[in-house]
Write a protein that holds these residues in place. Structure first.
Motif, PDB file in Angstrom:
ATOM      1  N   LEU A 144       0.862  -1.184   0.000  1.00 56.92           N
ATOM      2  CA  LEU A 144       0.000   0.000   0.000  1.00 56.92           C
ATOM      3  C   LEU A 144       0.896   1.231   0.000  1.00 56.92           C
ATOM      4  N   PHE A 145       0.737   2.064  -1.027  1.00 55.48           N
ATOM      5  CA  PHE A 145       1.457   3.331  -1.111  1.00 55.48           C
ATOM      6  C   PHE A 145       0.475   4.445  -0.780  1.00 55.48           C
ATOM      7  N   ILE A 146       0.859   5.283   0.159  1.00 59.85           N
ATOM      8  CA  ILE A 146       0.002   6.387   0.597  1.00 59.85           C
ATOM      9  C   ILE A 146       0.738   7.681   0.276  1.00 59.85           C
ATOM     10  N   ALA A 147       0.098   8.568  -0.500  1.00 58.79           N
ATOM     11  CA  ALA A 147       0.739   9.816  -0.909  1.00 58.79           C
ATOM     12  C   ALA A 147      -0.106  11.010  -0.494  1.00 58.79           C
ATOM     13  N   ILE A 148       0.404  11.736   0.488  1.00 60.57           N
ATOM     14  CA  ILE A 148      -0.263  12.938   0.990  1.00 60.57           C
ATOM     15  C   ILE A 148       0.823  13.980   1.244  1.00 60.57           C
ATOM     16  N   ASP A 149       0.629  15.201   0.754  1.00 56.22           N
ATOM     17  CA  ASP A 149       1.630  16.257   0.909  1.00 56.22           C
ATOM     18  C   ASP A 149       1.933  16.570   2.370  1.00 56.22           C
ATOM     19  N   ALA A 150       3.169  17.027   2.613  1.00 60.04           N
ATOM     20  CA  ALA A 150       3.566  17.464   3.955  1.00 60.04           C
ATOM     21  C   ALA A 150       2.901  18.790   4.317  1.00 60.04           C
ATOM     22  N   ASN A 151       2.532  19.574   3.297  1.00 61.87           N
ATOM     23  CA  ASN A 151       1.829  20.843   3.512  1.00 61.87           C
ATOM     24  C   ASN A 151       2.538  21.756   4.505  1.00 61.87           C
ATOM     25  N   CYS A 152       3.823  21.924   4.313  1.00 66.90           N
ATOM     26  CA  CYS A 152       4.637  22.860   5.089  1.00 66.90           C
ATOM     27  C   CYS A 152       4.940  22.400   6.508  1.00 66.90           C
ATOM     28  N   ASN A 153       4.520  21.206   6.888  1.00 67.75           N
ATOM     29  CA  ASN A 153       5.030  20.599   8.115  1.00 67.75           C
ATOM     30  C   ASN A 153       6.366  19.970   7.767  1.00 67.75           C
ATOM     31  N   ARG A 154       7.189  19.716   8.742  1.00 69.69           N
ATOM     32  CA  ARG A 154       8.412  18.981   8.453  1.00 69.69           C
ATOM     33  C   ARG A 154       8.036  17.613   7.913  1.00 69.69           C
ATOM     34  N   TRP A 155       8.876  17.093   7.013  1.00 63.79           N
ATOM     35  CA  TRP A 155       8.607  15.797   6.390  1.00 63.79           C
ATOM     36  C   TRP A 155       8.379  14.721   7.435  1.00 63.79           C
TER      37      TRP A 155
END
Length: 197
Positions: free
Chosen positions: A71-82
């Motif tokens: 399962l690959f999950i792709a959600i942006d960090a949205n300016c939080n640290r990675w």
């Protein structure tokens, strides 16, 4: 033997880039994969909610929603640290998925991964994007990607994501990973998991 890979993504930009990248890396590792796209549209919070619903559906409904090999999950960090963004996503992963999940957490947004290798971008699109210093502004990299497409004389049909296949195919993964640490983490983890299949 083909392995089933579920790709749970936040939006179409993630979907196009990661389908191309997974197929490329799987090919390099001589693994056959079948990608099933499972989308969580509507931004970061909505995607996290739908990730929980997706997992419940897989566990309750054998058949078309069977357990994937990965399962690959792709959600942006949205300016939080990675690392913080990745941890937030990992906390949402339920028990049977834990050992088979890979989190792609572009920092701050997926469009930076499209722009990660300016040399291959130039080969594919025809211009070298002007990325500048890393900044955390909503839609900044989406605008840079779209502008590069227009500057090269292409119609901006999808703002640049229509070039995902070609960009990923031409990309120097070492150079791109050096530019984008979050991409390097994703690639390293993906390769390690594919080797175990």
């Amino acid at each position: 033997m083909s392995r089933v890979v579920d790709l749970f993504v936040e939006d179409q930009a993630h979907e196009e880039f990661l389908k191309a990248m997974l197929n490329r890396v799987a090919g390099q590792e001589q693994k056959q994969i079948q990608i099933r796209v499972r989308s969580g549209r509507g931004g970061h919070p909505r995607a996290l909610e739908e990730l929980s619903l997706y997992q419940k559906s897989v566990l309750k409904a054998p058949g078309s929603m069977s357990m994937p090999d990965l399962l690959f999950i792709a959600i942006d960090a949205n300016c939080n640290r990675w690392s913080r963004a990745r941890t937030e996503i990992q906390r949402k992963i339920q028990s049977p998925f834990i050992g088979r999940s890979i989190v792609a957490c572009p920092d701050p947004h997926i469009e930076r991964w499209y722009l990660a290798d300016p040399d291959s971008f130039f080969q594919v699109v025809g211009v070298r994007p002007k990325i500048g210093k890393r900044k955390c502004e909503r839609d900044r990299y989406k605008a840079i990607l779209s502008k590069a497409i227009v500057d090269a004389g292409h119609p901006p049909t999808l703002g640049g994501i229509e070039f995902a296949q070609e960009l990923v195919g031409a990309m120097d993964l070492y150079r791109a990973g050096k530019t984008e640490g979050s991409l390097k983490h994703f690639l390293d983890e993906t390769i390690a998991h594919l080797k175990t299949l």
